[in-house]
Design an enzyme around this catalytic site. Structure first.
Site, short mmCIF file in Angstrom:
data_model
loop_
_atom_site.label_atom_id
_atom_site.label_comp_id
_atom_site.label_asym_id
_atom_site.label_seq_id
_atom_site.Cartn_x
_atom_site.Cartn_y
_atom_site.Cartn_z
N CYS A 175 0.83 -1.21 0.00
CA CYS A 175 0.00 0.00 0.00
C CYS A 175 0.86 1.25 0.00
O CYS A 175 0.50 2.27 -0.57
CB CYS A 175 -0.94 0.00 1.20
SG CYS A 175 -0.09 0.05 2.80
N HIS A 181 -1.68 1.32 7.58
CA HIS A 181 -2.10 1.33 6.19
C HIS A 181 -1.87 2.72 5.60
O HIS A 181 -1.88 3.72 6.32
CB HIS A 181 -3.59 0.96 6.11
CG HIS A 181 -4.08 0.63 4.74
ND1 HIS A 181 -3.32 -0.02 3.79
CD2 HIS A 181 -5.29 0.87 4.14
CE1 HIS A 181 -4.02 -0.18 2.69
NE2 HIS A 181 -5.22 0.35 2.87
N ASN A 189 -8.83 3.50 -1.53
CA ASN A 189 -8.09 2.39 -0.96
C ASN A 189 -7.36 1.61 -2.06
O ASN A 189 -7.52 1.90 -3.25
CB ASN A 189 -9.05 1.46 -0.20
CG ASN A 189 -8.34 0.69 0.90
OD1 ASN A 189 -7.12 0.72 1.03
ND2 ASN A 189 -9.11 -0.03 1.70
#
Length: 449
Positions: free
Chosen positions: A99, A292, A322
């Site tokens: 990520c 994250h 996301n």
């Protein structure tokens, strides 16, 4: 083999890799917000209420209550609409814990769009970033460090150079479980071992201007007033220059289910997302899963939603993209409550917690980068054919398309932004123009005779 409690990005530190957001950055941002397009957006949004305001920087009231770089509204002037159509869509990292790279390269591409430097979707390559600036690859990394390395390194190429097929077409990496990468083994061994592109072709290289700028997370824990001021600053920065990169703590209740209830806003203390029952709150129920990194595209306010077992309130939120695919959340997007409604799982106040193994984990922060130069077309190394995945996401022609893109001068458009989503100039286009011109000449000669 690590298959349990793999705390990815467990101590994201944007501070040491960034420089503070400066007064010069602030002044440049306010200058951009005073332009006619942003003034038009503000006046249309608050017609009859704040119509006398001159530009966004004068007062916090002049910022729109809701804005993001995905949703096109009736209030958006044409140039803003054109840019929103070119903003990257949600991608899927699958079982690779990257990520930190995927959100960063997408955000950088978005900033090229908002700056008016390209008239196509940049589609920057996460794989390229992981090969040239590897850090932990699928085992986590630091977005601010990546931005710094991109600035001092070669830059970034797009998926036309090398895409994500090594993972998206591989059953060892692809998954329907959006949270699977938190407990999966490290998938870095699936990456190509050589730097470069799949095929011999020229590709645009995208460079950023300077080291990343940190909007929050610089120094010690922020005070509440600093957090609230940074919320205003981040809104202005996103509106003027495009999406930002944000890191936050993830708890076990951060599942797709929260996007379907209670205004679709993630609140960290809800204990029963996905139960089909009215939301219930328990501040001690949720466990830490990891850290994250996502792209922050805008903000808004959810009206009259539940914030405790007995209270309702208007809740300001960040609108985010996301990296868990379009089947997760609201087609890949989500809303997360701002501080102080979320005190731990948020972006703008540095927090430290103790995880289930007794380790102290520190996170939260927002970084941005400046872009001002158009991408440059150049030749790049080609990886060995044995490194190319047997199955690719796109046809062979896709991997040479960078050569067909034309960067138009902004002055060609009175709004300061190139017209059209993609502009290509090909040999067939040239042939058509030549045939048309020849036909006109023949017709003219025929009329004279």
């Amino acid at each position: 083999m690590k298959t349990k409690n793999r705390l990815l990005n467990s101590d994201i530190d944007f501070v040491n890799e960034s420089i503070p957001y400066s007064r010069s950055d602030f002044n440049n941002m306010l200058t951009k917000l005073s332009s006619n397009d942003y003034y038009q957006l503000m006046v249309n949004t608050y017609i009859g209420t704040y119509g006398s305001a001159k530009f966004f920087g004068e007062s916090t009231k002049t910022l729109p209550e809701n804005f993001n770089w995905k949703t096109i509204t009736e209030f958006d002037p044409p140039s803003i609409v054109s840019k929103k159509k070119l903003i990257s869509e949600p991608e899927n990292q699958y079982l690779c814990g990257n990520c930190w790279a995927m959100s960063t390269v997408q955000t950088i591409g978005d900033r090229f769009v908002v700056a008016g430097l390209v008239n196509w979707v940049p589609d920057l390559s996460t794989t390229f970033a992981m090969l040239y600036y590897p850090q932990g690859q699928c085992d986590g990394g630091n977005s601010a460090k990546l931005m710094r390395q991109i600035h001092t390194g070669i830059g970034l190429a797009s998926k036309h150079c090398i895409d994500y097929s090594w993972c998206s077409r591989n059953i060892e990496c692809k998954t329907d479980n959006s949270l699977g990468h938190f407990v999966s083994e490290n998938k870095s061994y699936l990456l190509p071992s050589k730097k470069g592109c799949y095929y011999n072709s020229k590709h645009y290289i995208y460079k950023i201007d300077s080291r990343p700028k940190i909007i929050s997370g610089y120094g010690t824990l922020n005070t509440d007033n600093e957090v609230l001021n940074n919320q205003i600053l981040l809104k202005q920065e996103i509106l003027a220059n495009g999406p930002a990169v944000g890191g936050f703590l993830v708890f076990e209740n951060f599942t797709s289910a929260f996007t379907k209830v209670n205004g679709g806003v993630y609140l960290e203390n809800v204990s029963n997302y996905g139960s089909g029952k009215p939301v219930e709150f328990n501040p001690h129920i949720n466990k830490y899963s990891g850290n994250h990194v996502v792209s922050i595209l805008g903000w808004g306010v959810a009206k009259g939603i539940k914030i405790s077992n007995t209270q309702f309130s208007d809740v300001p939120y960040w609108f985010c993209r996301n990296t868990w695919g379009k089947n997760w959340g609201d087609k890949g997007y989500f809303k997360i409550a701002m501080y102080p409604f979320n005190k731990k799982s948020q972006f703008l106040k540095l927090v430290s917690i103790v995880d289930h193994e007794g380790h102290t984990r520190r996170n939260s922060g927002v970084v941005i980068c400046n872009v001002s130069e158009t991408p440059i077309l150049q030749s790049l190394p080609v990886i060995p054919s044995t490194e190319i995945p047997k199955s690719l996401d796109n046809s062979t022609n896709f991997y040479s398309q960078d050569e067909n893109y034309e960067i138009k001068n902004n002055s060609q458009n009175e709004k300061g932004f190139p017209k059209g989503n993609r502009r290509r100039t090909t040999s067939s286009d040239t042939q058509i123009v030549f045939i048309f011109f020849l036909s006109v000449v023949i017709l003219f000669i025929f009329i004279i005779l």
